[in-house]
Design a protein around this motif. Structure first.
Motif, PDB file in Angstrom:
ATOM      1  N   CYS A   6       0.851  -1.193   0.000  1.00  0.00           N
ATOM      2  CA  CYS A   6       0.000   0.000   0.000  1.00  0.00           C
ATOM      3  C   CYS A   6       0.887   1.243   0.000  1.00  0.00           C
ATOM      4  N   ALA A   8       0.322   4.045   0.897  1.00  0.00           N
ATOM      5  CA  ALA A   8       0.056   4.970   2.001  1.00  0.00           C
ATOM      6  C   ALA A   8       0.628   4.372   3.291  1.00  0.00           C
ATOM      7  N   CYS A   9       0.068   3.247   3.770  1.00  0.00           N
ATOM      8  CA  CYS A   9       0.529   2.696   5.060  1.00  0.00           C
ATOM      9  C   CYS A   9       1.699   1.726   4.923  1.00  0.00           C
ATOM     10  N   CYS A  18      -4.693   0.237   0.251  1.00  0.00           N
ATOM     11  CA  CYS A  18      -5.537  -0.746   0.942  1.00  0.00           C
ATOM     12  C   CYS A  18      -6.871  -0.082   1.314  1.00  0.00           C
ATOM     13  N   CYS A  21      -6.789   2.638   3.999  1.00  0.00           N
ATOM     14  CA  CYS A  21      -6.230   3.923   3.553  1.00  0.00           C
ATOM     15  C   CYS A  21      -7.168   4.635   2.576  1.00  0.00           C
TER      16      CYS A  21
HETATM   17 ZN   LIG Z   1      -2.833   1.219   3.486  1.00  0.00          ZN
END
Ligand SMILES: [Zn+2]
Length: 333
Positions: A6, A8-9, A18, A21
């Motif tokens: 992912c 982002a995370c 995901c 996110c």
């Molecule tokens: Zn994520």
């Protein structure tokens, strides 16, 4: 751009953001990490002037809005800030977006610092950029009154010179927090943790504009906003000062600092005391920040940072960690 985690995370096993996110960053809209345009043209006219070399001085920000699940450049009503690779003379500038993303993720996931929501996106040509969701609007789109600490301290380039964002101390910012924020004890602990974080992660550019207050719509009082612009500046500006501002307003230095150990436990203990964090709280907060190495390491190595810089990032962190655990200084003694 094909990815396996992912963006982002940084959790593995995802080919784009995901679900968790997508929910936080894009209100569940199925946004893809791949933009269908290239980096907007570099406009050096927007660069800030300063007599200090700093990453923030070369960083260009653009605005994005979300339309039909797509992120688009916009001039007004931006919902996201887009920060592409900056231009300039510093080292490893192509790694700035991934560095900022990683540092912000460590702050929020490992240290539970309330940060702007953020992620990596990729331009059409595969080049990464950093995006952060703006937090100066309500869900209904109304603007929330927000002021950074140059505004709160009343400092401008005209009145205080080109270094107006830097000629100040973290202790004085705490005094302004006390003046403007009623739940001071709660907010000042958040602030203290970020100052320690910035030292641990070599963020040497946390100047006055990188802290803000917002007005609580419901009660009319002020609180610290989410934290933003956290990155390990030592990867780009080697030799930069350890913290952007002085810790103490009166040029106070602990014995360990005078002996050349830079920031060790006595510095942060004294700083905590000056900003009215009691000793028990200081010990709890500080110790809590010391034993995170395995989580920090895992995120660094899951990040999009170039491999050799992951090692340097992690080594820098370990060195700073060792330093802040010191209770006295042995250099020169
Ligand atoms: Zn994520």
């Amino acid at each position: 751009m094909k990815i396996d985690r992912c963006p982002a995370c940084l959790k593995s096993g995802f080919e784009t953001y995901c679900n968790s996110c997508l929910k936080k960053l894009f209100d569940r809209k199925k946004v893809n990490h791949q933009l269908d345009f290239t980096r907007p043209e570099f406009n050096s006219a927007k660069l800030e002037r300063s007599d200090r070399l700093s990453i923030s001085g070369v960083q260009i920000k653009h605005s994005l809005k979300l339309e039909n699940n797509k992120l688009l450049l916009t001039e007004k009503d931006g919902e996201y800030i887009l920060k592409p690779i900056p231009g300039g003379v510093f080292k490893n500038l192509d790694q700035v977006p991934c560095n900022e993303h990683l540092t912000m993720q460590i702050a929020s996931q490992v240290y539970r610092i309330d940060t702007a929501l953020n992620a990596i996106v990729f331009f059409e040509n595969g080049e990464p950029a950093y995006i952060a969701r703006r937090f100066d609007r309500t869900k209904e789109g109304r603007k929330i009154l927000q002021e950074d600490f140059t505004q709160i301290a009343g400092r401008t380039e005209e009145t205080n010179g080109q270094n107006y964002k830097y000629d100040f101390s973290y202790e004085e910012i705490a005094e302004l927090i006390k003046k403007h924020i009623k739940p001071y004890q709660i907010e000042v602990e958040k602030y203290f943790r970020v100052i320690v974080f910035n030292y641990l992660f070599s963020n040497g550019d946390a100047h006055l504009k990188n802290f803000s207050l917002s007005r609580n719509e419901e009660y009319g009082d002020y609180l610290l906003t989410k934290f933003y612009d956290l990155l390990n500046t030592s990867l780009h500006v080697p030799g930069e000062s350890d913290l952007a501002l002085d810790l103490f307003k009166d040029s106070f230095e602990t014995e360990a600092y005078k002996a050349g150990c830079k920031f060790t436990k006595p510095d942060f203990e004294k700083f905590a005391k000056r900003i009215e964090i009691n000793k028990n709280r200081f010990i709890k907060i500080y110790n809590d920040m010391l034993n995170k190495s395995s989580q920090v390491k895992a995120l660094i190595y899951a990040s999009f940072l170039r491999n050799d810089l992951k090692d340097i990032y992690y080594q820098n962190y370990l060195e700073r960690l060792e330093n802040i655990e010191l209770v006295n200084c042995s250099i020169g003694s």
